[in-house]
Design a protein around this motif. Structure first.
Motif, PDB file in Angstrom:
ATOM      1  N   GLU A 140      10.958  41.735  41.564  1.00 50.11           N
ATOM      2  CA  GLU A 140      12.008  41.339  42.496  1.00 50.11           C
ATOM      3  C   GLU A 140      13.333  41.529  41.786  1.00 50.11           C
ATOM      4  OE1 GLU A 140      11.439  37.377  43.898  1.00 50.11           O
ATOM      5  OE2 GLU A 140       9.402  37.780  44.567  1.00 50.11           O
ATOM      6  N   PRO A 141      14.268  42.201  42.415  1.00 51.08           N
ATOM      7  CA  PRO A 141      15.536  42.443  41.733  1.00 51.08           C
ATOM      8  C   PRO A 141      16.347  41.161  41.544  1.00 51.08           C
ATOM      9  CG  PRO A 141      15.657  43.219  43.992  1.00 51.08           C
ATOM     10  CD  PRO A 141      14.248  42.762  43.764  1.00 51.08           C
ATOM     11  N   PHE A 142      17.121  41.148  40.492  1.00 51.55           N
ATOM     12  CA  PHE A 142      18.110  40.085  40.293  1.00 51.55           C
ATOM     13  C   PHE A 142      19.409  40.756  39.901  1.00 51.55           C
ATOM     14  CE2 PHE A 142      16.109  40.623  36.190  1.00 51.55           C
ATOM     15  CZ  PHE A 142      17.129  40.496  35.259  1.00 51.55           C
ATOM     16  N   GLY A 143      20.508  40.049  40.085  1.00 47.56           N
ATOM     17  CA  GLY A 143      21.815  40.634  39.828  1.00 47.56           C
ATOM     18  C   GLY A 143      22.543  39.925  38.707  1.00 47.56           C
ATOM     19  N   LEU A 144      23.340  40.686  38.016  1.00 47.03           N
ATOM     20  CA  LEU A 144      24.251  40.161  36.999  1.00 47.03           C
ATOM     21  C   LEU A 144      25.666  40.499  37.428  1.00 47.03           C
ATOM     22  CD1 LEU A 144      25.094  39.033  34.207  1.00 47.03           C
ATOM     23  CD2 LEU A 144      24.706  41.335  33.297  1.00 47.03           C
ATOM     24  N   VAL A 145      26.458  39.489  37.731  1.00 45.33           N
ATOM     25  CA  VAL A 145      27.876  39.664  38.035  1.00 45.33           C
ATOM     26  C   VAL A 145      28.618  39.517  36.710  1.00 45.33           C
ATOM     27  CG1 VAL A 145      29.866  38.671  39.241  1.00 45.33           C
ATOM     28  CG2 VAL A 145      27.652  38.818  40.388  1.00 45.33           C
ATOM     29  N   ASN A 146      29.470  40.493  36.406  1.00 41.06           N
ATOM     30  CA  ASN A 146      30.078  40.526  35.083  1.00 41.06           C
ATOM     31  C   ASN A 146      31.514  41.042  35.131  1.00 41.06           C
ATOM     32  OD1 ASN A 146      29.797  40.225  32.221  1.00 41.06           O
ATOM     33  ND2 ASN A 146      29.668  42.438  32.046  1.00 41.06           N
ATOM     34  N   ASP A 147      32.300  40.610  34.173  1.00 42.94           N
ATOM     35  CA  ASP A 147      33.647  41.134  33.913  1.00 42.94           C
ATOM     36  C   ASP A 147      34.560  41.072  35.128  1.00 42.94           C
ATOM     37  OD1 ASP A 147      35.671  42.177  32.312  1.00 42.94           O
ATOM     38  OD2 ASP A 147      35.099  44.256  32.702  1.00 42.94           O
ATOM     39  N   ILE A 148      34.625  39.905  35.757  1.00 41.25           N
ATOM     40  CA  ILE A 148      35.564  39.705  36.860  1.00 41.25           C
ATOM     41  C   ILE A 148      36.939  39.491  36.221  1.00 41.25           C
ATOM     42  CG2 ILE A 148      36.164  38.315  38.873  1.00 41.25           C
ATOM     43  CD1 ILE A 148      33.428  39.761  39.069  1.00 41.25           C
ATOM     44  N   PHE A 149      37.859  40.393  36.512  1.00 40.28           N
ATOM     45  CA  PHE A 149      39.153  40.396  35.824  1.00 40.28           C
ATOM     46  C   PHE A 149      40.264  40.664  36.822  1.00 40.28           C
ATOM     47  CE2 PHE A 149      42.588  42.830  33.862  1.00 40.28           C
ATOM     48  CZ  PHE A 149      42.977  41.969  32.861  1.00 40.28           C
ATOM     49  N   VAL A 150      41.365  39.931  36.677  1.00 42.93           N
ATOM     50  CA  VAL A 150      42.584  40.179  37.445  1.00 42.93           C
ATOM     51  C   VAL A 150      43.723  40.376  36.461  1.00 42.93           C
ATOM     52  CG1 VAL A 150      44.248  39.210  39.093  1.00 42.93           C
ATOM     53  CG2 VAL A 150      41.796  38.866  39.446  1.00 42.93           C
ATOM     54  N   HIS A 151      44.463  41.454  36.656  1.00 46.12           N
ATOM     55  CA  HIS A 151      45.605  41.756  35.794  1.00 46.12           C
ATOM     56  C   HIS A 151      46.581  40.587  35.815  1.00 46.12           C
ATOM     57  CE1 HIS A 151      49.255  43.704  34.311  1.00 46.12           C
ATOM     58  NE2 HIS A 151      48.468  44.663  33.826  1.00 46.12           N
ATOM     59  N   GLU A 152      47.151  40.294  34.674  1.00 43.61           N
ATOM     60  CA  GLU A 152      48.010  39.112  34.498  1.00 43.61           C
ATOM     61  C   GLU A 152      49.098  38.994  35.557  1.00 43.61           C
ATOM     62  OE1 GLU A 152      50.785  37.204  30.988  1.00 43.61           O
ATOM     63  OE2 GLU A 152      49.218  38.631  30.440  1.00 43.61           O
ATOM     64  N   LYS A 153      49.736  40.086  35.945  1.00 46.95           N
ATOM     65  CA  LYS A 153      50.834  40.052  36.922  1.00 46.95           C
ATOM     66  C   LYS A 153      50.380  39.599  38.304  1.00 46.95           C
ATOM     67  CE  LYS A 153      53.226  44.054  34.979  1.00 46.95           C
ATOM     68  NZ  LYS A 153      53.679  45.418  35.299  1.00 46.95           N
ATOM     69  N   PHE A 154      49.085  39.680  38.564  1.00 50.59           N
ATOM     70  CA  PHE A 154      48.568  39.409  39.906  1.00 50.59           C
ATOM     71  C   PHE A 154      47.702  38.163  39.975  1.00 50.59           C
ATOM     72  CE2 PHE A 154      49.699  43.814  39.694  1.00 50.59           C
ATOM     73  CZ  PHE A 154      50.328  44.038  40.913  1.00 50.59           C
ATOM     74  N   ARG A 155      47.697  37.361  38.940  1.00 46.13           N
ATOM     75  CA  ARG A 155      46.818  36.191  38.915  1.00 46.13           C
ATOM     76  C   ARG A 155      47.238  35.094  39.888  1.00 46.13           C
ATOM     77  NH1 ARG A 155      45.469  36.522  32.512  1.00 46.13           N
ATOM     78  NH2 ARG A 155      44.179  38.379  32.759  1.00 46.13           N
ATOM     79  N   GLU A 156      48.470  35.167  40.372  1.00 47.17           N
ATOM     80  CA  GLU A 156      48.908  34.205  41.389  1.00 47.17           C
ATOM     81  C   GLU A 156      48.173  34.435  42.712  1.00 47.17           C
ATOM     82  OE1 GLU A 156      50.921  31.544  40.917  1.00 47.17           O
ATOM     83  OE2 GLU A 156      50.810  32.131  38.812  1.00 47.17           O
ATOM     84  N   GLU A 157      47.676  35.659  42.938  1.00 44.99           N
ATOM     85  CA  GLU A 157      46.901  35.961  44.138  1.00 44.99           C
ATOM     86  C   GLU A 157      45.481  35.451  43.905  1.00 44.99           C
ATOM     87  OE1 GLU A 157      47.192  39.777  46.123  1.00 44.99           O
ATOM     88  OE2 GLU A 157      48.885  40.272  44.814  1.00 44.99           O
ATOM     89  N   LYS A 158      45.254  34.213  44.226  1.00 45.27           N
ATOM     90  CA  LYS A 158      43.995  33.535  43.902  1.00 45.27           C
ATOM     91  C   LYS A 158      42.777  34.177  44.552  1.00 45.27           C
ATOM     92  CE  LYS A 158      45.944  30.365  41.431  1.00 45.27           C
ATOM     93  NZ  LYS A 158      45.906  30.468  40.007  1.00 45.27           N
ATOM     94  N   ASP A 159      42.951  34.858  45.671  1.00 43.02           N
ATOM     95  CA  ASP A 159      41.804  35.399  46.385  1.00 43.02           C
ATOM     96  C   ASP A 159      41.259  36.696  45.797  1.00 43.02           C
ATOM     97  OD1 ASP A 159      41.708  33.291  48.104  1.00 43.02           O
ATOM     98  OD2 ASP A 159      42.711  34.319  49.755  1.00 43.02           O
ATOM     99  N   LEU A 160      41.925  37.317  44.850  1.00 42.50           N
ATOM    100  CA  LEU A 160      41.452  38.587  44.310  1.00 42.50           C
ATOM    101  C   LEU A 160      40.078  38.447  43.657  1.00 42.50           C
ATOM    102  CD1 LEU A 160      44.753  40.076  42.850  1.00 42.50           C
ATOM    103  CD2 LEU A 160      43.575  40.730  44.951  1.00 42.50           C
TER     104      LEU A 160
END
Length: 121
Positions: free
Chosen positions: A41-61
């Motif tokens: 059965e497949p499983f997933g690995l979510v990895n390296d979620i990154f937001v560029h510093e200038k855009f971190r105010e956009e919380k929904d990214l």
């Protein structure tokens, strides 16, 4: 290097890279890797979620990246999704909690080569 008595089999799985751009510049990214073990059965690995510093105010990214990865994981029949983050990364804990991830166990890590300013073990 071959090890006597151990058989090796190549396993081909896949992953997806997600990105969000603003005015031609990537501002957020993340990855989903779909893996299988002997349970088949497949499983997933979510990895390296990154937001560029200038855009971190956009919380929904970050949320948009995680939502896209979870939707693909469901489409691929994953029974579990895992991710890792630091013990003190409260923002990541909050993000994953919003998606009903539960904190279980510990992560053991071995760095063969220090990367991205991390000190090796």
């Amino acid at each position: 290097m071959a090890i006597d008595g151990i058989d090796k089999e190549a396993i081909v799985e896949h992953g997806m890279r997600y990105s969000i751009s603003r005015e031609g510049q990537e501002v957020a990214r993340g990855y989903l890797f779909i893996l299988r073990d002997d349970l088949k059965e497949p499983f997933g690995l979510v990895n390296d979620i990154f937001v560029h510093e200038k855009f971190r105010e956009e919380k929904d990214l970050k949320k948009q990246i995680v939502q896209a990865a979870l939707a693909d994981a469901r489409r691929h029949g994953c029974h579990t999704i895992i991710t890792v983050c630091g013990y003190t990364d409260e923002a990541a804990h909050d993000l994953y909690s919003e998606f009903s991830f539960s904190q279980t166990g510990d992560v053991f890590r071995l760095d063969f080569k220090p990367k991205h300013g991390r000190k090796g073990s």
